[in-house]
Write a protein that holds these residues in place. Structure first.
Motif, short mmCIF file in Angstrom:
data_model
loop_
_atom_site.label_atom_id
_atom_site.label_comp_id
_atom_site.label_asym_id
_atom_site.label_seq_id
_atom_site.Cartn_x
_atom_site.Cartn_y
_atom_site.Cartn_z
N GLU A 86 0.82 -1.21 0.00
CA GLU A 86 0.00 0.00 0.00
C GLU A 86 0.85 1.27 0.00
OE1 GLU A 86 -0.28 -2.58 2.23
OE2 GLU A 86 -2.25 -2.49 3.20
N THR A 87 1.91 1.28 0.82
CA THR A 87 2.73 2.48 0.94
C THR A 87 3.40 2.84 -0.37
OG1 THR A 87 3.16 1.91 3.25
CG2 THR A 87 4.59 3.56 2.24
N HIS A 88 3.91 1.82 -1.07
CA HIS A 88 4.59 2.08 -2.34
C HIS A 88 3.64 2.68 -3.36
CE1 HIS A 88 7.25 1.53 -5.77
NE2 HIS A 88 6.26 0.91 -6.39
N ASN A 131 -5.58 8.39 2.12
CA ASN A 131 -5.36 7.61 3.34
C ASN A 131 -6.57 6.72 3.66
OD1 ASN A 131 -2.80 8.65 3.85
ND2 ASN A 131 -3.60 10.40 5.00
N LYS A 169 0.77 4.12 -2.79
CA LYS A 169 0.28 5.42 -2.31
C LYS A 169 1.28 6.52 -2.63
CE LYS A 169 -0.83 7.83 1.96
NZ LYS A 169 -0.83 7.76 3.43
N ASN A 170 2.57 6.24 -2.44
CA ASN A 170 3.61 7.22 -2.77
C ASN A 170 3.63 7.51 -4.27
OD1 ASN A 170 4.38 7.38 -0.08
ND2 ASN A 170 5.95 5.80 -0.29
N ARG A 175 -6.36 2.61 3.71
CA ARG A 175 -6.53 2.03 5.04
C ARG A 175 -7.87 1.31 5.20
NH1 ARG A 175 -4.39 7.24 8.59
NH2 ARG A 175 -2.20 7.14 7.91
#
Length: 1080
Positions: A506-508, A996, A510-511, A1000
């Protein structure tokens, strides 16, 4: 009676400039244009025509409405010419009569005699009413009364024309009245042509429809039944449409309950998306037939589709501009009356009534202008959405690489929305110029040659705006490309959210989306800054115009008095609103131009050539449903080695053909080639009949199981239940809480792989096609279910159908008429199972490998002739029917979209302004705008107080006026910049929170929420937040400040106005709040 005749006509009415009396000659009284008998006859004829028109309208309301297909509800060229010509003649008559009355009042200070001006005004009203009604509404009125009305109008105009020509011969001169009388005769001829040719065209059009010339798409599912309520707007009369009375039933229903989808009446047939799209296709086909060598213009076709509505709304826009422009002239007349310079007795009362009528007509025409252009925008948006959807289904493979799913979503949600907003602003493009020209004429009348200074300032403002407009167009294009990239990545992440969460990616992602959003912020800031500069430029132009004009008055020694100064100020206020709307118009035009270019590029993309290979099935002529001769197919163009080569295949009607081979041998590509999805680069292919296709990966749409199986077809209970049995779905439906009405989540998340595959098989079977292409449908089910499906579905349900089945399960192959063995994109052999097994070593290896892997044979389970029904199947079906009658067991998976009810108050605005110091920027912007308004009030107050003050020189008067104006423009610039910062910072904060929340959110959210609902948030909704909301919010609050400040000035000067204004404002606010409460 004599007194009445004296009021209507005096003795001097029939005398010319030489003092002679032509009416004294024989028949002279009948031919002279100033003859009272002539005027009386004209009024009588006009009254007769109006009575006949009213009778025709009443008879129309009593008669049964005749259905006119939407494609034939547009205007013909004859109707347009007749409407324009006769309306112009009627308007000239009307204004000419008003001018005669005004000149008579100024010269004689009395309206007597009534004959000339009353007959001219009466003739203008009659000709305008009859001309527009017969020209525009001819197809909606009864045939015989309309034709009788046109004949009477023809005879009347011929009579008047002959009299006027006779008068011209007698007097040896042609007046304006005589010219108008002569021009009315060609208008009457046009009305007769409309009355006769309009019905003849309608009859031929209806016969064309009855002969099946135009067949509506998917008419079974899209047709509105007679029991469905249709909007009252469809049958509303003229008065109801002008007063919006047709909304009352919906208002009353909204007062009683919260409105749901079923409470909203259906659109009329002409306003539906299907009708708009069919009309678009009809105009497109005509354009292609007329100019086959040139590429048809999409913009021209859209304009032709809605030419009627554009002309009608343009007429109301013109009427609004004319009534608005009358304000300064009436103000000048009021000031002259206040100074004691009355032209006639009771002139003040006449001016007050005239002002009321002009404001009433202005409000009425403005409402119709806005409503009708919004209606045009809705139709344009709906037809573009339908065109994009249809085009997406026909895109070639090369075009799919160019236009991703995210870009296509952007075309529908953002670009089509922008183009749909453009019709609302379309008439602003020419009405602003017209209003400026009228204002310059009024200014010239007030201050003379000083008007040249105002013209120079306006021209300089437009010239300074040209480079800003070009930059804004460039940045808008870059912004749309950045939106496409961000939406493409967002849609990929949302579609594969389950994989991202399982692998903790998710973080990758999202960035990655945030990086693309930062690029979008860059172009968004550039677009909004250019819009702010445009706003500043055009909002300051009235101040610069006034300063330049008063400066020119000083140097040209033009005297400044109360009447010309206040006329100038009123005219300046008149053009402030259109000038201040120029930045919005420019922005909307640029956005629509960019969006339209993107959509046209998409609609011009290459398509699959399926029409060449697929033909209608005729069992008496055609023996082979699929014929492929020496063909080659390739997914990519200009490829040295095609995907499929040397394909020769003939499949007879009712044959069952199995396609087998190793992985990657081209089996699925062969089915895609028959569908027309793969371009044919060599040879030819012909397919006869309707095709049903079952893909290797199940495709499920969000909705109920029943919706997925019917897929838009009408419900046939017997065929539907047989389909469920053949696909082994009865037991599965028994286990589901709502049976076949259970809603399936996004991409079928609450179903197993086997259930999805069987629903897909049921969908294909229910369509009752001629050819069935089955791409390994048994791979997702167990061996027992596969055998059951093969026996009951393939061998029994599809008996007599052409079947091509791709399979790796060789146990089923002996039951087929022929088996195709494929390898490396070619058909190695085609023969029955036992013959192929004895002749082909490759096929023997394939069968042996399968036997070794499976460990047992199931050939004995295959029985193609089984047609009996077991007792267990009957019991299952019985339990299924009982299950449908049981109450529901819990909630459906798909959640209804939440919506707020009642008045939300200031909550949404507070939420928006709470983002990233939004209240600070908003407060600065509002204080700056308030200071700007105070500066304008100070300017006008200074000018009003000292224009006739002998102690203040003209130079001092103009200098103070100029200093106050320049000082107020500084705060205007601060306001514009603060709005840009407010919009960008709020967009950043809202998008960050949205991103977010999306990453999430648990998977249960994605299982119960359709993907389209989420994509609309990150596309169209976000685009509105980025571009529209900041300026719309500040302009709304700014308009409220302007209204309150004007009311405050009026209260200070004439406090009695509060007795009228306060109750009016209270009623208007109460009505708006009640309307908002009803609709939400």
């Amino acid at each position: 009676m004599e007194e009445l005749w004296t009021v209507f006509c005096t003795e001097s009415d029939c005398s010319d400039s030489t003092g002679s009396n032509p009416c004294s000659s024989k028949l002279g009284f009948l031919g002279h244009p100033s003859s009272c008998i002539n005027h009386a006859l004209i009024i009588c004829f006009d009254a007769l025509l109006l009575v006949m028109l009213i009778f025709t309208m009443i008879q129309k309301s009593w008669s049964r409405n005749v259905h006119i297909p939407p494609r034939f509800q547009g205007f013909s060229v004859l109707q347009i010419v007749s409407a324009i010509f006769n309306s112009c003649v009627g308007l000239v008559y009307l204004f000419f009569g008003i001018w005669i009355l005004e000149e008579q009042l100024r010269e004689t200070q009395t309206a007597l005699p009534l004959s000339l001006w009353l007959s001219t005004i009466f003739q203008g009203i009659t000709w305008l009413s009859v001309g527009l009604t017969v020209s525009i509404r001819v197809k909606h009125l009864p045939k015989s009364p309309v034709r009788l009305l046109s004949i009477l109008a023809f005879l009347f105009s011929g009579f008047v024309c002959v009299l006027s020509l006779f008068a011209a011969i007698l007097s040896q001169k042609v007046s304006a009245k005589i010219a108008l009388d002569v021009l009315s005769f060609p208008g009457a001829i046009l009305l007769m042509l409309c009355a006769y040719r309009g019905y003849r065209n309608e009859e031929s059009d209806e016969s064309g429809i009855q002969n099946g010339l135009y067949a509506p798409l998917n008419s079974e599912t899209n047709a509105i039944s007679k029991s469905d309520p249709v909007t009252s707007f469809d049958k509303a009369g003229t008065l109801s449409r002008f007063s919006f009375w047709w909304l009352n039933p919906l208002m009353k229903r909204g007062r009683e309950k919260t409105l749901e989808d079923e409470d909203i009446p259906k659109l009329s047939e002409a306003d539906r998306a299907e009708s708009c799209y069919l009309l678009f296709l009809d105009k497109l086909d005509k354009q292609k037939r007329t100019h086959p060598s040139s590429q048809p213009s999409i913009l021209k076709i859209i304009i032709l589709c809605h030419l009627k509505e554009i002309l009608v709304s343009g007429f109301f826009a013109l009427l609004k501009i004319i009534t608005v422009s009358a304000g300064p002239l009436l103000l000048n007349a009021f000031i002259l009356v206040a100074e004691g310079n009355e032209s006639f007795k009771y002139e003040g009362y006449v001016l007050a009534i005239t002002l009321f009528l002009t404001k009433f007509i202005e409000s009425l025409s403005q409402r119709q202008w806005y409503f009708r252009t919004r209606l045009i925008g809705m139709k344009v948006r709906s037809l573009l959405t339908a065109a994009i959807y249809k085009k997406q289904l026909r895109l070639s493979n090369a075009a799919r690489l160019t236009h991703s799913n995210g870009e296509i979503m952007n075309y529908v949600t953002v670009d089509a929305y922008r183009i749909g907003e453009f019709p609302f602003w379309f008439h602003q493009t020419w009405t602003t110029s017209l209003q400026l020209c009228i204002s310059l004429v009024i200014l010239y009348r007030a201050v003379g040659l000083a008007t040249i200074a105002a013209l120079v300032v306006i021209i300089l403002t437009v010239i300074c705006n040209a480079p800003l407009a070009k930059l804004q167009h460039k940045f808008q294009t870059k912004l749309m490309v950045a939106q496409d990239d961000r939406l493409k990545t967002s849609s990929e992440a949302l579609v594969n959210m389950k994989v991202l969460k399982l692998y903790a990616w998710e973080t990758h992602f999202k960035n990655a989306i945030e990086k693309l959003r930062n690029v979008e912020y860059k172009w968004l800031s550039s677009v909004q800054l250019r819009k702010a500069y445009n706003t500043f430029l055009f909002w300051t132009s009235p101040i610069l115009v006034s300063a330049a004009t008063f400066g020119a008055c000083y140097f040209l020694k033009v005297p400044l008095h109360a009447n010309n100064v206040f006329t100038f100020v009123a005219t300046l206020r008149l053009v402030q609103d259109p000038i201040r709307s120029i930045p919005d118009v420019i922005g909307v035009i640029i956005q629509a131009k960019v969006s339209f270019a993107r959509i046209v590029k998409f609609l011009d993309a290459p398509e699959l050539q399926t029409s060449r290979l697929r033909k209608k099935f005729n069992s008496e002529i055609v023996n082979h449903t699929v014929t492929i001769k020496s063909a080659a197919f390739s997914w990519e163009e200009n490829l040295a080695k095609p995907t499929l080569r040397n394909i020769n295949l003939q499949v007879g009607r009712g044959e069952k053909v199995a396609v087998c081979g190793e992985v990657g041998s081209g089996k699925s590509t062969l089915l895609a080639a028959i569908l027309g999805e793969v371009p044919n680069v060599k040879g030819n292919i012909q397919v006869y009949g309707k095709i049903a296709y079952v893909s290797q990966t199940a495709w499920i749409q969000t909705g109920t199981i029943q919706d997925n199986i019917l897929f838009g077809s009408a419900m046939d209970s017997q065929r539907y239940h047989e389909t469920l049995e053949r696909c082994s779905l009865v037991k599965d439906l028994h286990l589901l809480p709502y049976g076949d009405l259970t809603e399936i989540g996004e991409r079928g998340v609450n179903l197993s792989g086997g259930q999805k595959q069987r629903i897909q098989l049921a969908r294909a079977l229910y369509q009752n096609a001629d050819i069935y292409l089955l791409d390994d449908p048994f791979s997702a089910v167990d061996a027992h279910t596969a055998t059951s499906l093969f026996n009951e579905y393939v061998m029994e349900a599809l008996l007599g159908k052409t079947v091509l089945l791709v399979t790796h399960q060789v146990d089923f192959l002996p039951a087929f008429d022929s088996v195709l063995l494929m390898s490396d994109g070619e058909i190695l052999r085609a023969a029955p199972y036992h013959q192929l097994l004895s002749l082909s070593p490759e096929f023997q290896d394939l069968v042996n490998a399968h036997k070794e892997t499976a460990g047992s044979e199931r050939l004995e389970d295959i029985n193609p002739a089984r047609n009996h029904e077991t007792s267990s199947a009957k019991e299952i079906r019985k339990s299924y029917v009982e299950n449908l009658l049981k109450p529901s067991k819990g909630d459906q998976l798909i959640k209804q979209e939440e919506r707020e009810e009642g008045d939300m108050g200031l909550k949404p605005y507070i939420q928006y302004l709470s983002q990233n110091k939004g209240f600070l920027y908003f407060s600065i912007a509002m204080l700056s705008h308030l200071t700007f308004v105070i500066g304008q009030i100070a300017q006008n107050s200074w000018m009003a107080a000292n224009v006739d003050n002998p102690h203040v020189s003209s130079s001092q008067l103009i200098m103070v006026y100029l200093v106050i104006g320049v000082f107020s423009t500084i705060f205007l610039l601060i306001r514009s910049l603060c709005v840009v910062v407010l919009g960008v910072q709020s967009s950043k904060s809202l998008f960050s929170q949205l991103l977010n929340s999306l990453f999430r959110a648990p998977m249960s959210f994605y299982d119960s929420t359709p993907l389209g609902r989420i994509l609309s948030r990150v596309s169209s909704d976000l685009s509105i937040v980025d571009i529209d909301i900041p300026f719309s919010l500040i302009f709304a609050v700014g308009a409220s400040v302007n209204a309150l400040s004007n009311l405050g000035v009026l209260a200070v000067i004439t406090w009695q106005v509060l007795f009228v204004s306060i109750p009016t404002i209270y009623l208007a606010l109460r009505l708006q709040v009640r309307l908002y409460t009803f609709l939400t």
